[in-house]
Design an enzyme around this catalytic site. Structure first.
Site, PDB file in Angstrom:
ATOM      1  N   TYR A  31      10.058  31.115  48.278  1.00  8.76           N
ATOM      2  CA  TYR A  31       8.874  30.288  49.130  1.00  8.76           C
ATOM      3  C   TYR A  31       8.492  30.278  50.609  1.00  8.76           C
ATOM      4  O   TYR A  31       8.190  28.968  50.892  1.00  8.76           O
ATOM      5  CB  TYR A  31       9.629  29.062  48.555  1.00  8.76           C
ATOM      6  CG  TYR A  31      11.042  29.153  48.771  1.00  8.76           C
ATOM      7  CD1 TYR A  31      10.745  28.331  50.435  1.00  8.76           C
ATOM      8  CD2 TYR A  31      11.979  28.848  48.323  1.00  8.76           C
ATOM      9  CE1 TYR A  31      12.524  28.015  50.862  1.00  8.76           C
ATOM     10  CE2 TYR A  31      12.845  28.913  48.957  1.00  8.76           C
ATOM     11  CZ  TYR A  31      13.849  28.373  49.704  1.00  8.76           C
ATOM     12  OH  TYR A  31      14.651  28.105  50.078  1.00  8.76           O
ATOM     13  N   HIS A  46      19.311  28.380  50.860  1.00 10.31           N
ATOM     14  CA  HIS A  46      19.648  27.363  51.119  1.00 10.31           C
ATOM     15  C   HIS A  46      21.294  26.932  50.190  1.00 10.31           C
ATOM     16  O   HIS A  46      21.792  26.411  50.987  1.00 10.31           O
ATOM     17  CB  HIS A  46      18.755  27.107  49.487  1.00 10.31           C
ATOM     18  CG  HIS A  46      19.372  25.433  48.609  1.00 10.31           C
ATOM     19  ND1 HIS A  46      19.174  24.434  49.612  1.00 10.31           N
ATOM     20  CD2 HIS A  46      20.092  24.861  48.030  1.00 10.31           C
ATOM     21  CE1 HIS A  46      20.048  23.327  49.206  1.00 10.31           C
ATOM     22  NE2 HIS A  46      20.538  23.918  48.060  1.00 10.31           N
ATOM     23  N   ARG A  80      17.129  26.247  58.648  1.00  7.92           N
ATOM     24  CA  ARG A  80      18.354  26.970  58.575  1.00  7.92           C
ATOM     25  C   ARG A  80      17.278  28.559  58.704  1.00  7.92           C
ATOM     26  O   ARG A  80      16.742  28.528  57.105  1.00  7.92           O
ATOM     27  CB  ARG A  80      18.393  26.704  56.560  1.00  7.92           C
ATOM     28  CG  ARG A  80      17.919  26.256  55.746  1.00  7.92           C
ATOM     29  CD  ARG A  80      18.454  25.747  54.333  1.00  7.92           C
ATOM     30  NE  ARG A  80      17.344  25.554  53.885  1.00  7.92           N
ATOM     31  CZ  ARG A  80      16.977  26.310  52.495  1.00  7.92           C
ATOM     32  NH1 ARG A  80      16.715  27.681  53.048  1.00  7.92           N
ATOM     33  NH2 ARG A  80      16.320  25.987  51.392  1.00  7.92           N
TER      34      ARG A  80
END
Length: 377
Positions: free
Chosen positions: A286, A277, A273
């Site tokens: 992250y 998110h 992706r």
């Protein structure tokens, strides 16, 4: 005499001395040694040009759909949007391998597959707008509601597929989830029962490397997620999830196997992706920008367009037609989401139970009285 000698027979060949034949040969169940790819291979020239162009067009429209839905969240028109930008090949392929009578069991990130299935874009995004649990009729569309809890749709897919087979209905269920879903108990229960029942169901795991911020290495030590299929007695497949032709082929083969009595398949599609998110996530906490940049070179839309142009199947006029269709969809989304929704609070009580419980009826009457009193003020 040992406890083992007390057992007169063994339900598992090979368990007792002298019985050496395995119950199931695992070799045919093992996933592909490397991800299946079609783009850039000689096999691509054998594909139907009409199919290739249709897949390309769907990728173009899908990318614009993701962009417009993301913009709607920034405008406050959607409460949240989990973008599938970078994963469109999986979404497109999933929608195109389904027959009209088949069932789709999507996760919250699979709105593009739902729209590709034929569901109206406004209805597909109703849940993410916060207006209702689902905006479309699951029975009429053969599409289960978008599932927010991880993997809970997987057992439902197995149950429906098994029930359909018992009824003689030639249905295949396709359940979609992310890599994070494979860490849930519902995923394991679904695979176990699917294999035991030989249910006509296909599980598509879109492995984009992260369960929100948790990398795959902290979720599973398996060689691949597709290897998990072997432990349940079903076939595992591994495919390049950014190669739309390969995903379409692998899924089509799995769907046909299920339809003809060959049992379930677990397909792992390796993808990424490109966006966060959801709009509420800060992905920079992250993962690094270098990682995202590297994956942009494997963008499914770019890969497909580049290959079709090299094959002289795609020209500027055809590409412009696809872009125009994408802009038409985006304009429609803007117009429809600009209007404030008309909500009926009493709809909360619809489609909860076939026969409402006394408690639900009591709540329904209480709300009706409150709304009537409010209207009289």
């Amino acid at each position: 005499m040992t406890m083992l000698e007390h057992r007169p027979t063994s339900p598992v060949p090979g368990w007792l001395p002298g019985a050496t034949a395995p119950r199931t040969d695992p070799a045919p169940l093992l996933p592909d040694p490397s991800p299946v790819r079609m783009l850039g291979t000689d096999e691509l020239k054998d594909q139907d040009p009409a199919l290739l162009l249709d897949l390309y067009r769907r990728l173009v429209v899908g990318r614009r759909y993701n962009q417009q839905a993301t913009t709607l969240t920034k405008q406050g028109r959607l409460a949240v949007y989990p973008s599938s930008t970078g994963q469109e090949a999986c979404e497109v392929a999933a929608a195109t391998v389904l027959r009209p009578g088949d069932w789709l069991f999507p996760s919250y990130r699979d709105t593009l597959a739902v729209v590709g299935r034929g569901v109206d874009p406004l209805e597909a995004l109703t849940l993410l707008r916060g207006n209702a649990h689902t905006g479309y009729d699951p029975l009429a569309t053969r599409t289960a509601p978008l599932c927010t809890p991880l993997a809970t749709q997987a057992p439902h897919a197995v149950g429906l597929a098994h029930a359909a087979r018992l009824a003689g209905d030639p249905v295949v269920a396709l359940a979609m989830m992310g890599d994070g879903g494979t860490s849930e108990g519902d995923f394991h229960e679904a695979l176990n029962f699917a294999a035991v029942l030989n249910a006509p169901v296909v599980f598509l795991v879109q492995n984009n490397g992260y369960a929100i911020s948790v990398p795959l290495a902290k979720q599973s030590a398996a060689p691949t997620l597709a290897h998990k299929a072997v432990g349940y007695g079903m076939r595992g497949r591994l495919v390049d999830g950014n190669d739309v032709v390969a995903v379409h082929q692998v899924l089509a083969e799995a769907m046909e196997q299920a339809r003809t009595g060959g049992g379930p398949t677990l397909v792992e599609a390796l993808t990424y992706r490109l966006e966060a998110h959801t709009n509420a996530d800060d992905a920079t906490r992250y993962r690094g920008s270098d990682e995202v940049t590297a994956w942009q070179e494997h963008d499914p839309l770019v890969l497909m367009e580049r290959r079709l142009r090299a094959m002289d199947l795609l020209d500027d006029a055809t590409a412009a037609e696809a872009s125009e269709a994408a802009e038409t969809l985006a304009a429609r989304m803007r117009a429809e989401f600009h209007a404030e929704p008309v909500l009926d609070p009493m709809s909360l009580f619809q489609h909860v139970y076939a026969h409402p419980t006394p408690q639900l009826l009591e709540q329904q009457h209480q709300l009706a009285a409150e709304l009537a009193a409010e209207a009289e003020r």
